[in-house]
Design a protein around this motif. Structure first.
Motif, PDB file in Angstrom:
ATOM      1  N   SER A 154      -2.368  -9.974   4.022  1.00 17.73           N
ATOM      2  CA  SER A 154      -1.822 -11.159   4.663  1.00 17.73           C
ATOM      3  C   SER A 154      -2.824 -11.737   5.656  1.00 17.73           C
ATOM      4  O   SER A 154      -3.087 -12.948   5.678  1.00 17.73           O
ATOM      5  CB  SER A 154      -0.507 -10.813   5.371  1.00 17.73           C
ATOM      6  N   THR A 196      -0.251  -4.345   2.976  1.00 12.33           N
ATOM      7  CA  THR A 196       0.407  -5.652   2.976  1.00 12.33           C
ATOM      8  C   THR A 196      -0.062  -6.472   4.177  1.00 12.33           C
ATOM      9  O   THR A 196      -0.362  -7.670   4.065  1.00 12.33           O
ATOM     10  CB  THR A 196       1.933  -5.476   3.017  1.00 12.33           C
ATOM     11  N   ARG A 197      -0.131  -5.818   5.329  1.00 13.25           N
ATOM     12  CA  ARG A 197      -0.610  -6.481   6.546  1.00 13.25           C
ATOM     13  C   ARG A 197      -2.060  -6.924   6.385  1.00 13.25           C
ATOM     14  O   ARG A 197      -2.441  -8.034   6.772  1.00 13.25           O
ATOM     15  CB  ARG A 197      -0.477  -5.527   7.730  1.00 13.25           C
ATOM     16  N   TYR A 198      -2.881  -6.058   5.811  1.00 11.49           N
ATOM     17  CA  TYR A 198      -4.300  -6.375   5.634  1.00 11.49           C
ATOM     18  C   TYR A 198      -4.487  -7.618   4.761  1.00 11.49           C
ATOM     19  O   TYR A 198      -5.216  -8.541   5.117  1.00 11.49           O
ATOM     20  CB  TYR A 198      -5.042  -5.187   5.017  1.00 11.49           C
ATOM     21  N   GLU A 245       3.347  -3.131  14.768  1.00 11.50           N
ATOM     22  CA  GLU A 245       2.036  -3.756  14.576  1.00 11.50           C
ATOM     23  C   GLU A 245       0.946  -2.908  15.222  1.00 11.50           C
ATOM     24  O   GLU A 245      -0.159  -2.755  14.670  1.00 11.50           O
ATOM     25  CB  GLU A 245       2.050  -5.165  15.179  1.00 11.50           C
ATOM     26  N   LEU A 272       0.174   0.072  12.961  1.00 11.43           N
ATOM     27  CA  LEU A 272      -0.573  -0.357  11.780  1.00 11.43           C
ATOM     28  C   LEU A 272      -2.029  -0.667  12.113  1.00 11.43           C
ATOM     29  O   LEU A 272      -2.947  -0.261  11.390  1.00 11.43           O
ATOM     30  CB  LEU A 272       0.091  -1.588  11.160  1.00 11.43           C
TER      31      LEU A 272
END
Length: 201
Positions: A66, A62-64, A12, A15
């Motif tokens: 979400s 994908t993290r963004y 994390e 990222l």
């Protein structure tokens, strides 16, 4: 020595660091050495979590999306904001307000869409899936607005949602070239027209 991190794990942290760096430049221009130096982690840590820079880019997108759905998209499901139409207008007003406060850099999707779509098929797919998820949430809110009587049925909800999101993405791109809120203000006017209240003639 690794730098202290506010994030719960190394993946994390990498990222989040990468996203912060990309806001100031392009994805292509971001070097792995710079990323690892800024994050304060060894190269082995990067390749433990990501097979390549492209794999890192997919994970970052994908993290963004979400986080975006939780942070901003929550407006579309929060009944305390109002009826369906009021929630949709609040969502787009927040989009405009973020640009007015010079927070447009928070939209990673707008920044990377043109750059990586022709360079990386996995990243293009991640962008497409993330954007379509937002369109689906918009469509669901439009259906709720039609059901609660706050939105006059005109086009099918899916078509209206697609048109609205495309309109605002285009306006955000024009904002970047013009450094003016005019494209977003025009988008809001068109949005109100696409989301006419049932009382409208």
């Amino acid at each position: 020595m690794a730098r202290p991190s506010l994030y719960p794990d190394t993946r994390e942290h990498i990222l989040a660091t990468g996203e912060g760096l990309i806001h100031g430049r392009s994805f292509t221009a971001l070097g792995l050495t710079e990323l690892l130096s800024e994050a304060g982690v060894p190269k082995g840590s990067f390749y433990h979590y990501f097979k390549s820079k492209e794999d890192f880019g997919v994970a970052m997108l994908t993290r963004y999306f979400s986080g975006y759905r939780e942070r901003v998209g929550g407006l579309l499901t929060d009944d305390s904001v109002g009826n369906g139409r009021e929630r949709l207008l609040a969502y787009f007003q927040q989009w405009l307000d973020n640009h007015a406060r010079c927070e447009a850099q928070s939209c990673l999707a707008v920044k990377l869409a043109a750059e990586v779509s022709d360079l990386s098929e996995p990243m293009r797919v991640a962008l497409d899936e993330g954007m379509l998820a937002i369109v689906q949430r918009l469509a669901a809110c439009i259906r709720e607005g039609q059901a609660d009587g706050s939105i006059k049925p005109q086009l099918p909800p899916d078509d209206t949602a697609y048109a609205l999101y495309s309109l605002w993405l285009g306006a955000a791109l024009m904002y970047k070239t013009q450094h003016s809120l005019r494209p977003l203000q025009a988008a809001m006017i068109h949005t109100q027209g696409l989301l006419l209240p049932c009382s409208a003639a």
